[in-house]
Design a protein around this motif. Sequence first.
Motif, short mmCIF file in Angstrom:
data_model
loop_
_atom_site.label_atom_id
_atom_site.label_comp_id
_atom_site.label_asym_id
_atom_site.label_seq_id
_atom_site.Cartn_x
_atom_site.Cartn_y
_atom_site.Cartn_z
N MET A 73 0.82 -1.21 0.00
CA MET A 73 0.00 0.00 0.00
C MET A 73 0.86 1.26 0.00
SD MET A 73 -3.22 -0.76 -0.24
CE MET A 73 -3.96 0.80 0.26
N ILE A 74 1.95 1.24 0.73
CA ILE A 74 2.85 2.40 0.78
C ILE A 74 3.53 2.60 -0.57
CG2 ILE A 74 4.97 3.30 1.84
CD1 ILE A 74 4.00 1.84 4.45
N ALA A 75 3.92 1.50 -1.21
CA ALA A 75 4.53 1.60 -2.53
C ALA A 75 3.53 2.15 -3.55
CB ALA A 75 5.05 0.24 -2.97
N ILE A 76 2.28 1.72 -3.44
CA ILE A 76 1.24 2.22 -4.34
C ILE A 76 1.02 3.71 -4.11
CG2 ILE A 76 -1.25 2.11 -4.81
CD1 ILE A 76 -1.03 -0.95 -4.45
N ARG A 77 1.13 4.12 -2.85
CA ARG A 77 0.96 5.56 -2.55
C ARG A 77 2.04 6.37 -3.27
NH1 ARG A 77 -0.08 9.90 -2.50
NH2 ARG A 77 -0.83 11.32 -0.89
N LYS A 78 3.24 5.84 -3.34
CA LYS A 78 4.32 6.54 -4.06
C LYS A 78 4.02 6.56 -5.55
CE LYS A 78 7.85 5.34 -0.64
NZ LYS A 78 9.03 4.47 -0.34
N GLU A 79 3.45 5.46 -6.05
CA GLU A 79 3.09 5.43 -7.47
C GLU A 79 1.99 6.44 -7.78
OE1 GLU A 79 4.11 0.67 -8.16
OE2 GLU A 79 2.03 1.33 -7.99
N ILE A 80 1.10 6.67 -6.84
CA ILE A 80 0.06 7.68 -7.02
C ILE A 80 0.70 9.07 -7.14
CG2 ILE A 80 -1.91 8.83 -5.94
CD1 ILE A 80 -2.59 6.10 -4.63
N GLU A 81 1.70 9.33 -6.30
CA GLU A 81 2.39 10.62 -6.36
C GLU A 81 3.07 10.82 -7.71
OE1 GLU A 81 2.50 13.33 -4.31
OE2 GLU A 81 0.83 12.22 -3.43
N GLU A 82 3.54 9.72 -8.29
CA GLU A 82 4.22 9.81 -9.59
C GLU A 82 3.25 9.99 -10.74
OE1 GLU A 82 6.28 6.12 -9.73
OE2 GLU A 82 7.69 6.64 -8.12
N ALA A 83 1.97 9.71 -10.50
CA ALA A 83 0.97 9.76 -11.58
C ALA A 83 0.75 11.19 -12.04
CB ALA A 83 -0.33 9.15 -11.11
N ASP A 84 0.39 11.33 -13.29
CA ASP A 84 0.13 12.63 -13.90
C ASP A 84 -1.24 12.57 -14.55
OD1 ASP A 84 0.00 14.97 -15.34
OD2 ASP A 84 1.95 14.74 -16.32
N ILE A 85 -2.14 13.44 -14.11
CA ILE A 85 -3.50 13.40 -14.64
C ILE A 85 -3.54 13.64 -16.13
CG2 ILE A 85 -4.05 15.86 -14.29
CD1 ILE A 85 -6.84 14.86 -13.29
N GLU A 86 -2.50 14.32 -16.65
CA GLU A 86 -2.43 14.56 -18.09
C GLU A 86 -1.93 13.34 -18.86
OE1 GLU A 86 -3.59 17.33 -19.33
OE2 GLU A 86 -3.98 18.16 -17.35
N GLU A 87 -1.35 12.36 -18.15
CA GLU A 87 -0.81 11.16 -18.78
C GLU A 87 -1.37 9.93 -18.09
OE1 GLU A 87 0.17 8.57 -20.78
OE2 GLU A 87 1.20 10.32 -21.63
#
Length: 949
Positions: A865-879
């Motif tokens: 879950m913590i790793a997924i939270r980091k992946e969320i931070e890396e996400a870009d709504i434009e991409e």
Amino acid sequence: MKTDSFALRHLGPRETDIAAMLDTIGVESLEQLIDETIPSDIRLKNPLELEHIMTEYEYANHIRILGRTNKVFKSYIGLGYNPTIVPPAIQRNVFENPGWYTAYTPYQAEIAQGRLEAILNFQTTVIELTGMEIANASLLDESTAAAEAMSLLYDVRSRDQKKNNICKFFVSEEILPQTLSVLQTRSAPIGIELVVGNHQEFEFSNDFFGVILQYPGKYGQVYDYADFIKKANANEIKVAVAADILSLVKLTPPGEMGAAVVVGTTQRFGIPMGYGGPHAAYFATKDEYKRSMPGRIIGVSQDADGNRALRMALQTREQHIKREKATSNICTAQVLLSVMAGMYAVYHGPEGLRYIADKVHSSAVTLADALNKLGVYQINTAYFDTIVVKADALKVRAVAEKNEINFFYIDSETISISLNETTLVEDLNQIIAVFAEAVGKETVTISEYISEENFPTNLIRTSEFLTHEVFNKHHSETSLMRYIKKLERKDLSLNHSMIALGSCTMKLNAAAEMLPLSMPYWNTIHPFAPLDQVQGYTKMLKKLEQQLNVITGFAGTTLQPNSGAQGEYAGLMAIRAYHLSRGDDQRKICLIPASAHGTNPASAAMAGMKIIVTKTMENGNIDVEDVREKALQYKDQLSCLMVTYPSTHGVFESAIREITKIIHENGGLVYMDGANMNAQVGLTNPATIGADVCHLNLHKTFAIPHGGGGPGVGPICVNEKLVPFLPSNPFVNVGGEQAITAISGAPYGSALVCLISYGYICMLGTEGITNATQYAILNANYMKARLEAHYPVLYSGEKGRAAHEMILDCRGFKTKGIEVSDIAKRLMDYGFHAPTVSFPVAGTLMIEPTESENVEELDRFCDAMIAIRKEIEEADIEEPNNVLKNAPHTLNMLTADTWNLPYSREKAAYPLDYVTDNKFWPSVRRIDETYGDRNLVCSCAPIEAYMEN
């Protein structure tokens, strides 16, 4: 270390881990954590008074010895329950396999493709044998399925019928007695008027909306219903038929006669009688009624690559969405048993089923011929497997029971005999010898079956069935074993990793608890066997009721409800009966908090109550002042309050006793939903908080496995004022002095799996069962402490503690273009089933680790879950082309020649080191739900067969 301690095996946290876990939480001791979690005014003052703890070895000996006090007679009782042969390949590879029995309901379809295919096989079997257009993924038993048919026909009445309040429902007197009892229970509160009579004398008047017929009749008579159904349809009266599924191999299917609904049980497709259950009922109807159909439907859709993929279809019908507008409160099925029944059809195929049906029918014909030669005359004019003979019942019974044989004795001179697939020529000779002795004649010996059909030629089935490849290729054990394993590998179950589902309590289903289910002294008993033959069952079930009384603090228990939703309904019906007994028939108002599980308002509506929703406050707790205001407003009409405790939000609300007091002061009773009892046992109980009745989910708190969506058991426990109203059964004397009619067909519901909960309590005892609750709370708060820095925790108690579950708020991630469903799908890449998604709050995850998980597994999940939270931070709504939106990632994706995604294959498939050691591969990519609902396919036929040209 006491290595013979069951608690050591059941409880996940080790003594050496607890100090560090408590430190992470920020408390000095487990006692402090419990004190900060559960309000002091509802804590139990004394330990539970349960008997001596058994080791696994002691319990195995105990249950074996107790089982031997049951008498396993040859059963020819029939009435919807028949001895059957469980193919060993299915028993070993499905029934006794944790890969199948520990799975959860297939809400996360990408990691449930195997189970979904197995259920699709079941649906196909039902559709083709009944001659109907659509079938669901099973229901609870034949009797409740018949009641669901009645409710569906009531719901789909024509506009004129509804306008004119046409509410009469005709029930053929050929219906099974237990089914009639359930129909009586279910019809009364919602205003359906039952009329029971001879279908041959029915006048087809326009004040009826529906009819139910039994095919063959309760004592085996086969009727040709074609003309009856044609006349009924011409008069806008829709017909349901309760049909023996094996007979449909030989007899014209009801669908070909024009029936609107066909229901029944698949128990005789390789499922043990088990003193009444669990068994998979079936429900089939016309495509036009699909949106009124109860239960779940498995449908064919496609995944993100356009490949065939299965999932639960038409989920907008689920009761948590329809709530009080629901026509059914069914939220579960009998998936494990439907998988077995479907596999039985796969293993035998159409030719094998014909062979079995022919053998059963030939047994009946051969026996009737031999008994006629003795002067014991058979009186059914047409039959499939059950004959009725005239003889002195007292004399026959004495000889039969001396020879360990059970028939059904209709009256003093009429006996029915139901034959089954286990019946051999030597069994027929034994039956003949019994009657010969009873009538004082020389016996007649047979050496072979008579092959002829004893029903009209126009009722002989001519249509083909089970022509799909899957029913025509797996007839060797090697092939079936590999097919079952192929499907099993597509499913994530508890034998792979933790399933941290809030509200669903996916705990260990210990092998020691499960093993007795395969013992013939337990699983071959007919539910209507004479009581002197079921002493082991009686003792075990009564003891389990006493154990549950102690745990809940109540005075009485019924084990009859065979699901949690049935338990809700049973509890409300007991409350209804209590008010009616006092002349308070105006008390129909049911208060339900806005946060309640959707089955609560559905159950209340089915019980004829009017639902008034009470507010919840911003912190998620029940608004006490709103409860007070509404209780006072409706004090003369108040029936009850339905409350879940700890709350659906995973909190022990401190005002609970004030809330229950308000209800009692205004003439109402309190129903407690026991979905969250795993946080109560041994520390508090429903009686202490002020409830009058609760249901328990034995498939949650008391360790019965979920089986991919069932079996379940939902007993109700009640205080002294409600004991008189516990439900009855037409054959076995259960229930209170003023008992309501039956809730399910069998007197003790799914009695076989009650052995699991009995073993759970016996082997844990007072200390173990209390520790289980404490460790469930410990594990939940440990995970909360690890995750709350990364995800907002939506609700907690006054001192910041969760109960046994918590809710993570994922709504804020929409700013990154990430939905909660993306997190659920990405968890699959980490080897985990998602927690409960968007319940009870949309856009959230509700997590419940249970007491069975050790700290290593808790940490793996938290790390994911913590790793997924980091992946969320890396996400870009434009991409949107990111690792979350593309999840889950399949092996086919990772091994394809091209990889055009903006992240590595390693990140997609092996995001953390632990994943490489135990990788689970989803077999399909994300499923297109909308496509599947647009092109609804619920059988094995290829989707092209249903699409427009």
